[in-house]
Design a protein around this motif. Structure first.
Motif, PDB file in Angstrom:
ATOM      1  N   VAL A 268      -5.040  -6.276  -1.282  1.00  0.00           N
ATOM      2  CA  VAL A 268      -3.854  -6.290  -0.430  1.00  0.00           C
ATOM      3  C   VAL A 268      -3.357  -4.861  -0.244  1.00  0.00           C
ATOM      4  CG1 VAL A 268      -3.206  -8.603  -1.206  1.00  0.00           C
ATOM      5  CG2 VAL A 268      -2.284  -6.593  -2.397  1.00  0.00           C
ATOM      6  N   THR A 269      -2.343  -4.703   0.583  1.00  0.00           N
ATOM      7  CA  THR A 269      -1.676  -3.413   0.744  1.00  0.00           C
ATOM      8  C   THR A 269      -0.219  -3.656   1.090  1.00  0.00           C
ATOM      9  OG1 THR A 269      -1.854  -1.208   1.756  1.00  0.00           O
ATOM     10  CG2 THR A 269      -2.119  -3.102   3.217  1.00  0.00           C
ATOM     11  N   LEU A 270       0.587  -2.588   1.088  1.00  0.00           N
ATOM     12  CA  LEU A 270       2.033  -2.724   1.303  1.00  0.00           C
ATOM     13  C   LEU A 270       2.512  -1.803   2.422  1.00  0.00           C
ATOM     14  CD1 LEU A 270       3.256  -2.687  -2.434  1.00  0.00           C
ATOM     15  CD2 LEU A 270       2.726  -4.680  -1.028  1.00  0.00           C
ATOM     16  N   ILE A 271       1.712  -1.621   3.443  1.00  0.00           N
ATOM     17  CA  ILE A 271       2.046  -0.631   4.466  1.00  0.00           C
ATOM     18  C   ILE A 271       3.100  -1.111   5.458  1.00  0.00           C
ATOM     19  CG2 ILE A 271      -0.149   0.574   4.309  1.00  0.00           C
ATOM     20  CD1 ILE A 271      -1.080  -0.959   6.783  1.00  0.00           C
ATOM     21  N   ASP A 272       3.371  -2.415   5.498  1.00  0.00           N
ATOM     22  CA  ASP A 272       4.393  -2.932   6.413  1.00  0.00           C
ATOM     23  C   ASP A 272       4.841  -4.304   5.907  1.00  0.00           C
ATOM     24  OD1 ASP A 272       2.487  -4.871   7.338  1.00  0.00           O
ATOM     25  OD2 ASP A 272       1.717  -3.421   8.777  1.00  0.00           O
TER      26      ASP A 272
ATOM     27  N   ARG B   5       4.377  -9.355   2.516  1.00  0.00           N
ATOM     28  CA  ARG B   5       4.470 -10.804   2.289  1.00  0.00           C
ATOM     29  C   ARG B   5       3.139 -11.359   1.794  1.00  0.00           C
ATOM     30  NH1 ARG B   5       7.805 -10.447   6.966  1.00  0.00           N
ATOM     31  NH2 ARG B   5       6.037 -10.885   8.353  1.00  0.00           N
ATOM     32  N   LYS B   6       2.044 -10.908   2.387  1.00  0.00           N
ATOM     33  CA  LYS B   6       0.730 -11.372   1.944  1.00  0.00           C
ATOM     34  C   LYS B   6       0.433 -10.901   0.523  1.00  0.00           C
ATOM     35  CE  LYS B   6      -1.311 -11.571   6.578  1.00  0.00           C
ATOM     36  NZ  LYS B   6      -2.357 -11.001   7.478  1.00  0.00           N
TER      37      LYS B   6
ATOM     38  N   SER C  14      -3.244   1.543  -2.177  1.00  0.00           N
ATOM     39  CA  SER C  14      -1.962   2.222  -2.242  1.00  0.00           C
ATOM     40  C   SER C  14      -2.085   3.673  -1.782  1.00  0.00           C
ATOM     41  CB  SER C  14      -1.419   2.129  -3.674  1.00  0.00           C
ATOM     42  OG  SER C  14      -0.070   2.532  -3.742  1.00  0.00           O
ATOM     43  N   ASN C  15      -1.021   4.425  -1.988  1.00  0.00           N
ATOM     44  CA  ASN C  15      -0.960   5.800  -1.484  1.00  0.00           C
ATOM     45  C   ASN C  15      -0.662   6.785  -2.604  1.00  0.00           C
ATOM     46  OD1 ASN C  15       1.692   5.092  -1.999  1.00  0.00           O
ATOM     47  ND2 ASN C  15       2.504   5.967  -0.126  1.00  0.00           N
ATOM     48  N   CYS C  16      -0.791   8.048  -2.304  1.00  0.00           N
ATOM     49  CA  CYS C  16      -0.422   9.128  -3.230  1.00  0.00           C
ATOM     50  C   CYS C  16      -0.003  10.333  -2.391  1.00  0.00           C
ATOM     51  CB  CYS C  16      -1.588   9.486  -4.143  1.00  0.00           C
ATOM     52  SG  CYS C  16      -1.153  10.655  -5.460  1.00  0.00           S
TER      53      CYS C  16
ATOM     54  N   SER D 268       1.180   9.081   4.725  1.00  0.00           N
ATOM     55  CA  SER D 268       0.304   8.416   3.767  1.00  0.00           C
ATOM     56  C   SER D 268       0.064   6.954   4.134  1.00  0.00           C
ATOM     57  CB  SER D 268       0.888   8.516   2.348  1.00  0.00           C
ATOM     58  OG  SER D 268       1.999   7.657   2.167  1.00  0.00           O
ATOM     59  N   LEU D 269       1.075   6.299   4.694  1.00  0.00           N
ATOM     60  CA  LEU D 269       0.891   4.923   5.130  1.00  0.00           C
ATOM     61  C   LEU D 269      -0.086   4.850   6.295  1.00  0.00           C
ATOM     62  CD1 LEU D 269       4.540   3.529   4.947  1.00  0.00           C
ATOM     63  CD2 LEU D 269       2.765   3.521   3.186  1.00  0.00           C
ATOM     64  N   ASN D 270       0.016   5.811   7.205  1.00  0.00           N
ATOM     65  CA  ASN D 270      -0.942   5.863   8.313  1.00  0.00           C
ATOM     66  C   ASN D 270      -2.350   6.139   7.809  1.00  0.00           C
ATOM     67  OD1 ASN D 270       1.049   5.416  10.266  1.00  0.00           O
ATOM     68  ND2 ASN D 270       1.519   7.587  10.464  1.00  0.00           N
ATOM     69  N   TYR D 271      -2.456   6.964   6.767  1.00  0.00           N
ATOM     70  CA  TYR D 271      -3.778   7.268   6.194  1.00  0.00           C
ATOM     71  C   TYR D 271      -4.404   6.009   5.590  1.00  0.00           C
ATOM     72  CZ  TYR D 271      -7.450   9.784   3.698  1.00  0.00           C
ATOM     73  OH  TYR D 271      -8.664  10.233   3.242  1.00  0.00           O
TER      74      TYR D 271
END
Length: 244
Positions: free
Chosen positions: A176-180, A185-186, A211-213, A224-227
């Motif tokens: 999963v990811t948390l970019i939006d 929710r997923k 995730s991001n850093c 970072s979210l766009n990356y």
């Protein structure tokens, strides 16, 4: 006024020390929220790895154990066997789980140990200077790959959900990811599934968070979210890989 949103009871009321924009804080909050919704805070034990993931114990308000580097799955397996009524989860970074802890991860999954593993994949060793991790992308520059990761010298990125999906025993595997908000929710539903599988005694479950850093990637939190969206997700596709 009716309160519709509040700090999860499993989080302490102190200032979060993660870097600005880092998704570690959101992931930890999400896990605590799910444990609270299941009314499991008094039964839960979190085993932290070494690295940025180890900071998580400074913010949670449940029982926790800090394990040696790479050994959270081994420690969690022992805790679950000694205290089967406990809900045991691990919180690990990519270096901890997929590098020094690869054997412990694989053996726990292969045995089908009834634990829930939460794996944060930000493609580098975040706390210790941004070195190459098993999940570092091809061509990605880190402090130990200043010219970018190349296959001849460094091999290829590790895909842990796909690797564990070759084993018979795991019960639940998801990335999963948390970019939006839609992905958040997923992701929360995946965390719920991982905990539910443990409650049902189905065995090993793992949720991988892409995730991001921002600090070690040298970008802003928004960049970072766009990356993640443009670079990480094509390499690490999202979805459920196993749901028994």
């Amino acid at each position: 006024m009716e309160k519709i949103f509040a700090r999860p009871a499993g989080l302490q009321k102190n200032i979060n020390g993660y870097c600005p924009g880092c998704l570690h804080s959101q992931i930890g909050k999400m896990i605590m929220t799910v444990l609270e919704e299941f009314d499991l805070l008094e039964r839960a034990v979190m085993v932290d790895g070494v690295g940025c993931a180890a900071s998580n114990r400074n913010y949670i308000d449940i029982d926790s154990v800090n394990s040696p580097h790479g050994r959270p799955c081994a420690v969690a397996s022992a805790l679950k066997r000694c205290s089967p009524e406990s809900v045991v989860v691990t919180y690990q970074g990519d270096g901890d789980l997929a590098s020094i802890g690869l054997a412990e991860t694989m053996m726990a999954a292969n045995r089908g140990d009834n634990i829930s593993v939460f794996f944060i994949n930000n493609a580098n060793y975040g706390m210790t200077g941004g070195q190459m991790a098993p999940t570092t992308l091809m061509g990605m520059k880190t402090s130990t790959t200043p010219y970018g990761r190349n296959a001849e010298e460094h091999g290829y990125p590790m895909h842990m959900c796909e690797v564990l999906n070759t084993l018979t025993a795991p019960s639940y595997l998801a990335r999963v990811t948390l970019i939006d908000p839609a992905h958040i929710r997923k992701a929360k539903e995946a965390v719920r599934q991982a905990i539910q599988h443990q409650l049902d005694g189905k065995g090993f479950s793992m949720v991988e968070f892409v995730s991001n850093c921002p600090t070690n990637w040298g970008v802003t939190p928004l960049e970072s979210l766009n990356y993640i969206k443009e670079k990480m997700l094509p390499e690490f596709p999202l979805g459920e890989f196993r749901n028994k």
